[in-house]
Design a protein around this motif. Structure first.
Motif, short mmCIF file in Angstrom:
data_model
loop_
_atom_site.label_atom_id
_atom_site.label_comp_id
_atom_site.label_asym_id
_atom_site.label_seq_id
_atom_site.Cartn_x
_atom_site.Cartn_y
_atom_site.Cartn_z
N ARG A 1 0.85 -1.18 0.00
CA ARG A 1 0.00 0.00 0.00
C ARG A 1 0.89 1.24 0.00
O ARG A 1 1.68 1.44 0.93
N ALA A 2 0.77 2.02 -1.06
CA ALA A 2 1.62 3.19 -1.24
C ALA A 2 0.86 4.46 -0.87
O ALA A 2 -0.33 4.60 -1.17
N ARG A 3 1.58 5.38 -0.25
CA ARG A 3 1.00 6.66 0.14
C ARG A 3 2.06 7.74 -0.01
O ARG A 3 3.22 7.51 0.34
N MET A 4 1.65 8.88 -0.54
CA MET A 4 2.58 9.99 -0.72
C MET A 4 2.42 10.96 0.45
O MET A 4 1.34 11.52 0.67
N LEU A 5 3.50 11.15 1.21
CA LEU A 5 3.49 12.04 2.37
C LEU A 5 3.95 13.43 1.97
O LEU A 5 4.70 13.60 1.01
N ARG A 6 3.49 14.41 2.73
CA ARG A 6 3.94 15.79 2.51
C ARG A 6 5.39 15.95 2.95
O ARG A 6 5.89 15.13 3.73
N PRO A 7 6.08 16.98 2.48
CA PRO A 7 7.48 17.17 2.89
C PRO A 7 7.60 17.28 4.41
O PRO A 7 6.90 18.06 5.06
N GLY A 8 8.46 16.46 4.98
CA GLY A 8 8.68 16.47 6.43
C GLY A 8 7.70 15.62 7.21
O GLY A 8 7.91 15.37 8.41
#
Length: 412
Positions: free
Chosen positions: A126-133
């Motif tokens: 399961r892939a998720r894109m996190l915000r910077p930091g």
């Protein structure tokens, strides 16, 4: 099973099967080697004790054990090669899928979202894109990896993968390769979008420049027609009348008519000289911006009795082209004020702002009201410098114009 399912199955099973086969092969090879050694010892003991039966039995068993050991080595080596071939096939399939994923990411409008989709398929996670930091600890550390996406040393986002089984070192390397490619594609897409915006802005400024040039040519044509051409036409009529008077012997009348023509001719020369000075004043080219504006205001002050407050020394820092364009804006604004009034006082201030740009303030107390068209013409001239013009009416009549130029517009 589809190619994707086969790839996932091989990715999951091949390393595990290979490790188990290697363990079983080592155990069996050790047993056969031990058996061969034991039978060889029996044959040596029988030979030493001259027990020929024991010697031949031991020798026969040693030969049989050696043959079995050799055959087993051949079989296990073949199986090892088959297992290695399967592993290489799995790696090739994964690399092929990785290339396909990169192609999908490169052609996507939303690079980060497509990266999540492709990572989900590649790693069965399961892939998720996190915000910077941003970092999340919802899953066990061994079952989750976070790969930052960076461009020019700055983090764009972070790819977080989670699944039921742990990630090994190869998975981390592959995920890093995918993340690096996605970061580069994201940066390329951003640069392309900025280039498109700049191209649109350049096209808009080019259109504005062409429009300003056409308006300036139209204004010059109207000014020449209404002033110099009309005066020259009147002079021609006066000269015709003077010649007619001379032909009829009325010398005194002819002298008077020619004198009027000469006076109007000198006035026309002055009009053309003023027009030439306004187009490109010699003092602006030879002495600089502040002296040129001072000469312009002195001329207005003498002709109309206007009191002028001038502070334009900061304009000397501007480039030559910017000075010429700003001078035309000031000249046009003053001419409009004179036509409305004339005013009693004028104020012109050119200063550098805290942000590094330049602000020009032109204030007058002329009683008339500025026409919208005249303000639009001045605003168009300011836009050719990437500047902005604002207008404020005075409390007791008059107007205040402000032209603000950004630092990048005057840097050249």
């Amino acid at each position: 099973m589809t190619g994707r399912h086969v790839r996932r199955f091989l990715q999951k099973r091949s390393p595990r099967i290979l490790r188990r086969n290697r363990f079983d092969a080592a155990s069996r090879a050790g047993l056969l080697a031990l058996l061969f050694g034991a039978t060889a010892v029996v044959a040596v003991v029988g030979l030493a004790t001259r027990h020929w039966l024991l010697t031949w039995v031991g020798l026969g068993c040693a030969v049989a054990a050696g043959a079995m050991f050799a055959g087993y080595l051949i079989v296990t080596e073949r199986r090892r090669h088959e297992a290695a071939e399967k592993e290489l096939t799995s790696e090739a399939l994964f690399l092929e899928s990785l290339v396909e994923s990169m192609a999908s990411i490169a052609g996507a409008k939303d690079v980060l979202s497509e990266t999540c989709v492709q990572a989900d398929e590649l790693f069965d996670a399961r892939a998720r894109m996190l915000r910077p930091g941003e970092r999340s600890d919802k899953a066990p550390a061994e079952n989750a990896i976070v790969i930052p996406l960076k461009a020019h040393g700055e983090e764009i986002a972070a790819l977080r993968l989670t699944r039921a089984r742990p990630f090994d070192r190869d998975d981390v390397v592959r995920a890093t390769v995918l993340a690096d490619f996605a970061a580069r594609e994201y940066e390329n897409a951003r640069l392309l979008a900025e280039a498109q915006v700049r191209e649109v802005e350049r096209s808009r400024l080019t259109d504005q420049l062409i429009t300003a040039e056409q308006d300036e040519r139209r204004r010059l044509a109207d000014e020449l027609h209404d002033s110099a051409v009309q005066s020259l036409s009147g002079i021609a009529l006066l000269l015709d009348a003077g010649l007619n008077s001379i032909a009829q012997g009325r010398d005194e009348e002819a002298r008077e008519i020619i004198g009027r023509a000469l006076k109007r001719h000198r006035a026309t020369i002055g009009q053309l000289r003023d027009l030439s000075f306004n187009l490109e004043p010699v003092v602006l080219r030879d002495q600089g911006f502040a002296p040129a504006v001072r000469a312009l205001t002195d001329q207005i002050a003498i002709a109309h009795g206007v009191r002028v407050d001038l502070d334009a020394d900061a304009g000397e820092q501007l480039s030559e082209k910017t000075q010429a364009a700003l001078y035309q804006i000031i000249r046009e604004a003053l001419n409009q004020a004179v036509h409305r009034g004339p005013p009693e006082t004028l104020s012109i201030v050119v200063r550098q702002t805290d942000e590094g740009g330049f602000e020009t303030t032109i204030a007058d107390d002329a009683p008339g009201e500025r026409r919208r068209r005249s303000l639009d013409e001045l605003a168009e001239r300011a836009r050719t410098l990437n500047g902005e013009l604002t207008f404020e009416p005075g409390e007791n009549g008059g107007t205040t114009l402000r032209v603000v130029l950004p630092p990048y517009a005057v840097a050249g």
